[in-house]
Design a protein around this motif. Structure first.
Motif, PDB file in Angstrom:
ATOM      1  N   GLN A  64       0.828  -1.203   0.000  1.00 20.20           N
ATOM      2  CA  GLN A  64       0.000   0.000   0.000  1.00 20.20           C
ATOM      3  C   GLN A  64       0.864   1.255   0.000  1.00 20.20           C
ATOM      4  O   GLN A  64       1.953   1.276   0.571  1.00 20.20           O
ATOM      5  N   TRP A  65       0.345   2.291  -0.636  1.00 19.42           N
ATOM      6  CA  TRP A  65       0.976   3.603  -0.619  1.00 19.42           C
ATOM      7  C   TRP A  65       0.145   4.517   0.273  1.00 19.42           C
ATOM      8  O   TRP A  65      -1.071   4.443   0.289  1.00 19.42           O
ATOM      9  N   VAL A  66       0.810   5.350   1.047  1.00 21.98           N
ATOM     10  CA  VAL A  66       0.157   6.177   2.060  1.00 21.98           C
ATOM     11  C   VAL A  66       0.338   7.652   1.712  1.00 21.98           C
ATOM     12  O   VAL A  66       1.431   8.082   1.348  1.00 21.98           O
ATOM     13  N   LEU A  67      -0.747   8.408   1.803  1.00 19.62           N
ATOM     14  CA  LEU A  67      -0.698   9.861   1.700  1.00 19.62           C
ATOM     15  C   LEU A  67      -0.951  10.393   3.100  1.00 19.62           C
ATOM     16  O   LEU A  67      -2.013  10.157   3.677  1.00 19.62           O
ATOM     17  N   GLU A  68       0.037  11.080   3.646  1.00 17.39           N
ATOM     18  CA  GLU A  68      -0.039  11.570   5.019  1.00 17.39           C
ATOM     19  C   GLU A  68       0.287  13.059   5.018  1.00 17.39           C
ATOM     20  O   GLU A  68       1.291  13.476   4.440  1.00 17.39           O
ATOM     21  N   PHE A  69      -0.540  13.853   5.651  1.00 16.00           N
ATOM     22  CA  PHE A  69      -0.334  15.303   5.688  1.00 16.00           C
ATOM     23  C   PHE A  69       0.753  15.660   6.681  1.00 16.00           C
ATOM     24  O   PHE A  69       0.839  15.071   7.766  1.00 16.00           O
ATOM     25  N   GLU A  70       1.575  16.623   6.308  1.00 19.01           N
ATOM     26  CA  GLU A  70       2.621  17.099   7.199  1.00 19.01           C
ATOM     27  C   GLU A  70       2.010  18.043   8.230  1.00 19.01           C
ATOM     28  O   GLU A  70       1.068  18.776   7.921  1.00 19.01           O
ATOM     29  N   PRO A  71       2.519  18.053   9.451  1.00 23.28           N
ATOM     30  CA  PRO A  71       1.936  18.922  10.485  1.00 23.28           C
ATOM     31  C   PRO A  71       2.129  20.391  10.136  1.00 23.28           C
ATOM     32  O   PRO A  71       3.202  20.813   9.710  1.00 23.28           O
ATOM     33  N   SER A  72       1.072  21.169  10.337  1.00 25.33           N
ATOM     34  CA  SER A  72       1.137  22.595  10.023  1.00 25.33           C
ATOM     35  C   SER A  72       1.488  23.442  11.244  1.00 25.33           C
ATOM     36  O   SER A  72       1.838  24.604  11.106  1.00 25.33           O
ATOM     37  N   GLU A  73       1.394  22.861  12.421  1.00 24.81           N
ATOM     38  CA  GLU A  73       1.784  23.592  13.633  1.00 24.81           C
ATOM     39  C   GLU A  73       2.455  22.636  14.598  1.00 24.81           C
ATOM     40  O   GLU A  73       2.270  21.420  14.528  1.00 24.81           O
TER      41      GLU A  73
ATOM     42  N   PRO B 214      -1.251  21.824  29.723  1.00 21.68           N
ATOM     43  CA  PRO B 214      -0.793  22.182  31.071  1.00 21.68           C
ATOM     44  C   PRO B 214      -1.424  21.346  32.181  1.00 21.68           C
ATOM     45  O   PRO B 214      -0.809  21.132  33.222  1.00 21.68           O
ATOM     46  N   LEU B 215      -2.627  20.833  31.986  1.00 22.74           N
ATOM     47  CA  LEU B 215      -3.299  20.084  33.036  1.00 22.74           C
ATOM     48  C   LEU B 215      -2.850  18.624  33.076  1.00 22.74           C
ATOM     49  O   LEU B 215      -2.430  18.119  34.115  1.00 22.74           O
ATOM     50  N   MET B 216      -2.920  17.936  31.939  1.00 20.20           N
ATOM     51  CA  MET B 216      -2.625  16.509  31.909  1.00 20.20           C
ATOM     52  C   MET B 216      -1.203  16.186  31.469  1.00 20.20           C
ATOM     53  O   MET B 216      -0.701  15.105  31.740  1.00 20.20           O
ATOM     54  N   GLY B 217      -0.558  17.093  30.748  1.00 19.52           N
ATOM     55  CA  GLY B 217       0.785  16.846  30.282  1.00 19.52           C
ATOM     56  C   GLY B 217       0.847  16.105  28.954  1.00 19.52           C
ATOM     57  O   GLY B 217       1.926  15.779  28.477  1.00 19.52           O
ATOM     58  N   TRP B 218      -0.305  15.796  28.354  1.00 24.77           N
ATOM     59  CA  TRP B 218      -0.330  15.124  27.059  1.00 24.77           C
ATOM     60  C   TRP B 218       0.055  16.102  25.969  1.00 24.77           C
ATOM     61  O   TRP B 218      -0.180  17.301  26.076  1.00 24.77           O
ATOM     62  N   THR B 219       0.664  15.588  24.911  1.00 28.47           N
ATOM     63  CA  THR B 219       1.003  16.459  23.794  1.00 28.47           C
ATOM     64  C   THR B 219      -0.107  16.422  22.768  1.00 28.47           C
ATOM     65  O   THR B 219      -0.743  15.396  22.550  1.00 28.47           O
ATOM     66  N   GLY B 220      -0.331  17.555  22.138  1.00 25.30           N
ATOM     67  CA  GLY B 220      -1.371  17.642  21.127  1.00 25.30           C
ATOM     68  C   GLY B 220      -1.253  18.942  20.366  1.00 25.30           C
ATOM     69  O   GLY B 220      -0.398  19.777  20.648  1.00 25.30           O
ATOM     70  N   SER B 221      -2.100  19.086  19.360  1.00 23.54           N
ATOM     71  CA  SER B 221      -2.127  20.315  18.585  1.00 23.54           C
ATOM     72  C   SER B 221      -3.528  20.504  18.032  1.00 23.54           C
ATOM     73  O   SER B 221      -4.363  19.604  18.076  1.00 23.54           O
ATOM     74  N   GLY B 222      -3.769  21.662  17.478  1.00 21.14           N
ATOM     75  CA  GLY B 222      -5.058  21.956  16.883  1.00 21.14           C
ATOM     76  C   GLY B 222      -5.134  21.548  15.423  1.00 21.14           C
ATOM     77  O   GLY B 222      -6.131  21.797  14.764  1.00 21.14           O
ATOM     78  N   ASP B 223      -4.078  20.920  14.913  1.00 23.04           N
ATOM     79  CA  ASP B 223      -4.019  20.516  13.516  1.00 23.04           C
ATOM     80  C   ASP B 223      -4.748  19.189  13.339  1.00 23.04           C
ATOM     81  O   ASP B 223      -4.262  18.145  13.759  1.00 23.04           O
TER      82      ASP B 223
END
Length: 92
Positions: free
Chosen positions: A22-31, A37-46
């Motif tokens: 299979q070939w994969v198309l994956e978007f690059e992160p924009s931010e 600050p509360l849980m310490g998990w990493t995330g973004s709005g992208d």
């Protein structure tokens, strides 16, 4: 919106060749990712970074990117080299 097109590699825990064609198309992160600050998990709005599309071939993935105006870079798969070795070579 930029994306990467690549062929999915075989995982280290996998002995067969399932899903490697299979070939994969994956978007690059924009931010950048940031820590919550509360849980310490990493995330973004992208939300585009969560989208992973699979295609049966490279040409289909490139056609999809062109149809929707996505700038895509194709990463070629390195050639597979086999190390042929006989069992008796272990005792040389």
């Amino acid at each position: 919106m930029t994306a990467r097109i690549y062929q999915r590699p075989k995982s280290a825990m996998q002995s067969g060749k399932a899903k490697t064609a299979q070939w994969v198309l994956e978007f690059e992160p924009s931010e950048a990712r940031r820590a919550d600050p509360l849980m310490g998990w990493t995330g973004s709005g992208d939300t585009q970074s969560q989208v992973i599309l699979t295609f049966p071939g490279k040409e289909e993935a490139k056609a999809y990117a062109e149809r929707y105006g996505i700038i895509a870079r194709v990463h070629q798969t390195p050639p597979k080299t086999l190390k042929l070795q006989a069992y008796s070579d272990n005792f040389r």
